[in-house]
Design a protein around this motif. Structure first.
Motif, mmCIF file in Angstrom:
data_model
loop_
_atom_site.group_PDB
_atom_site.id
_atom_site.type_symbol
_atom_site.label_atom_id
_atom_site.label_comp_id
_atom_site.label_asym_id
_atom_site.label_seq_id
_atom_site.Cartn_x
_atom_site.Cartn_y
_atom_site.Cartn_z
ATOM 1 N N LEU B 40 40.699 33.693 31.831
ATOM 2 C CA LEU B 40 41.904 33.585 32.657
ATOM 3 C C LEU B 40 42.332 34.950 33.189
ATOM 4 N N ASN B 44 42.372 35.951 37.104
ATOM 5 C CA ASN B 44 43.583 36.503 37.692
ATOM 6 C C ASN B 44 43.306 37.840 38.382
ATOM 7 N N ASN B 47 41.650 37.497 41.588
ATOM 8 C CA ASN B 47 42.389 36.611 42.497
ATOM 9 C C ASN B 47 41.583 35.342 42.794
ATOM 10 N N ARG B 49 40.842 31.587 43.213
ATOM 11 C CA ARG B 49 41.691 30.478 43.638
ATOM 12 C C ARG B 49 40.922 29.181 43.522
#
Lengths: 336, 336
Positions: B40, B44, B47, B49
């Motif tokens: 995670l 993050n 970035n 998505r």
């Protein structure tokens, strides 16, 4: 739902090549009319939907448009969306709706997270404080067209659709002058927005044309809410030299001002004329009813969407600025 | 926009398998906590998505929700959309907006053309006349969950979110009775809609509880617009036995009635009490201001979207019916 129909199914049924079907659907110059009509008839018979999945293979179109705007809980924007939706529905495009709550941070976050791969274009009204518009330029540079409406950034060269803010404001103020008001105040929106500046300029130029004084204390900038209009009107009331009329940048502010003044014992019309800008249905509910400049909100939505579809179908489409006129609506709030 | 980050990039950076990354992102039971947190954090940092494109490979989620409703140009629905959008934005879902213009034909056309392959779920308020809801059942049967809000079909078993129409109506009518009104009329919506029936039942039961007569001539069904309210009120005025109060199914009808009666010289409150249902901002603009039952529109949007996301993440989620209470708001239109 049944298996999606693809152009292969159409080709097989007609016993022609997939490439011919693809070209017929795109209406390229090298497909004869008869073939094209056969393909379209078969596509229709099979209930072929380009936006299901096949289009991605044919011309990389997702048939998705993003709409980004500050709010939907006001009449103007909800009418614009309805206009956008009307065109999108007819042309088989989907509308993906993003609401910024008028926050530039949220606007940037939405743009950062946009599934650009899945979008054919964007329709945008920027948030009040969005001076820096680099994030929109990046989207355009990546090959996804944008059309701005209502709240448009001056710095970006692309198609824009607006009401005629300058002339609308000018007409509103000339209407007040024609009714005999001489000391005219303006309660405007945030200073950073282009259309706020244009409405103010229309106000100033109408005063200048008729040789009326500009009193800086009678020009107040704040937000667009009814509460902002109330507060602005009470500020005007407290001044030693009181105006005899108010031109408000939108109907919500005008209605707030009207209600606050009425509560303070001012006779609307006789003692203080008020005119707004929008033609929100609430302007006929308030008592006395509100004179205003009707904005062509539904039409602005339609024209924005039509222009965006032109940008999508023709990459070298030259940007257009469309300015739609407003209409003066005379009601009770400017009757002396 | 830069190249899309995929789970392969995350796997490469962490030197673990793509399958582990995929399972960590889905939070399956067989990935330990430390690995999950590492994945995670990297997702993050890069970035990543899931709604860009990788998710289709991982769990077939498009992160698109369709919202289908009759209008956006009224306060209630625009507030519901804002609530839906709030949850969707937090959870990285896109809202695809479809407006039916309250037409059952258009509603069916929208459903027929839905790119179901590209949708995780639907949020729907049905159109006024949509009795036949087979098209929605087909969507559910195809594996795409639907949550209905406000205007819900009785025949379909899925999650639904509504205001408490029955008790809201009951409270509105008891408020009129408490203020001394005895001859109470009801101007309702189209008879086919479930919430119209519930509001009428609340009206009838409140009359029964207080031993007041039901006069069939004082019950009028028509549409939901201000114009409908005006016409309904004028019909009531023409009757030999006139009512002394009106409970309207929504605020727009109540405001139409109020304005028409005022124009006819009736003193609102003293001669005719009026109460609505919604708490549209216009109810504080009209003069006298309108008593009403405030609907939790924003909350209905939020709860609907939260429920839909539960259906999406858990295929065997048991449907829930959520009923949110309204709040009586006493204003001038029920002051005798």
């Amino acid at each position: 739902m049944s298996r999606f129909i693809t152009i292969k199914d159409i080709a097989r049924k007609l016993d022609i090549s997939v490439s011919t079907v693809s070209r017929a659907l795109r209406d390229t110059y090298d497909v004869n009319r008869e073939t094209r009509e056969k393909v379209l008839a078969m596509a229709n018979a099979l209930n072929y939907r380009p936006n299901f999945n096949a289009t991605g293979l044919v011309n990389r179109s997702s048939h998705n448009l993003a709409v980004i705007l500050p709010f939907v809980t006001n009449y103007y924007f909800s009418a614009v969306i309805t206009g956008i939706q009307e065109v999108a529905y007819q042309q088989d495009y989907n509308i993906i709706l993003h609401i910024t709550n008028d926050s530039p941070e949220r606007e940037r976050a939405i743009i950062k997270n946009l599934a650009a791969s899945n979008l054919d274009g964007l329709l945008v009204a920027i948030s009040s404080d969005a001076d820096a518009c680099a994030h929109f330029q990046q989207v355009i540079d990546s090959g996804v067209p944008i059309v701005f409406f209502d709240r448009v950034p001056d710095a970006i060269k692309t198609s824009k659709v607006m009401q005629d803010d300058y002339n609308g404001a000018f007409d509103a103020v000339e209407h007040l002058i024609g009714r005999g008001y001489q000391k005219i105040a303006h309660i405007g929106g945030p200073q950073g927005l282009g259309f706020t500046r244009k409405r103010k300029k229309g106000f100033l130029d109408a005063l200048a044309k008729h040789g009326l004084p500009v009193n800086e204390e009678w020009i107040i900038h704040s937000g667009f809410s009814r509460e902002d209009g109330e507060a602005d009107a009470l500020k005007l009331l407290k001044q030693k030299k009181r105006p005899d009329a108010i031109f408000a940048a939108n109907d919500r502010k005008a209605i707030g001002a009207l209600m606050a003044l009425k509560k303070s014992g001012i006779k609307i019309g006789a003692q203080m004329g008020i005119i707004g800008f929008t033609n929100d249905p609430a302007s006929t509910i308030v008592s006395p009813t509100l004179s205003t400049i009707a904005e062509p909100a539904f039409e602005i939505g339609k024209r924005s969407c039509e222009l965006l579809l032109k940008h999508i179908s023709k990459r070298n489409f030259i940007p257009e600025e469309v300015i739609l006129p407003g209409t003066l609506i005379e009601r009770e709030s400017t009757l002396r």
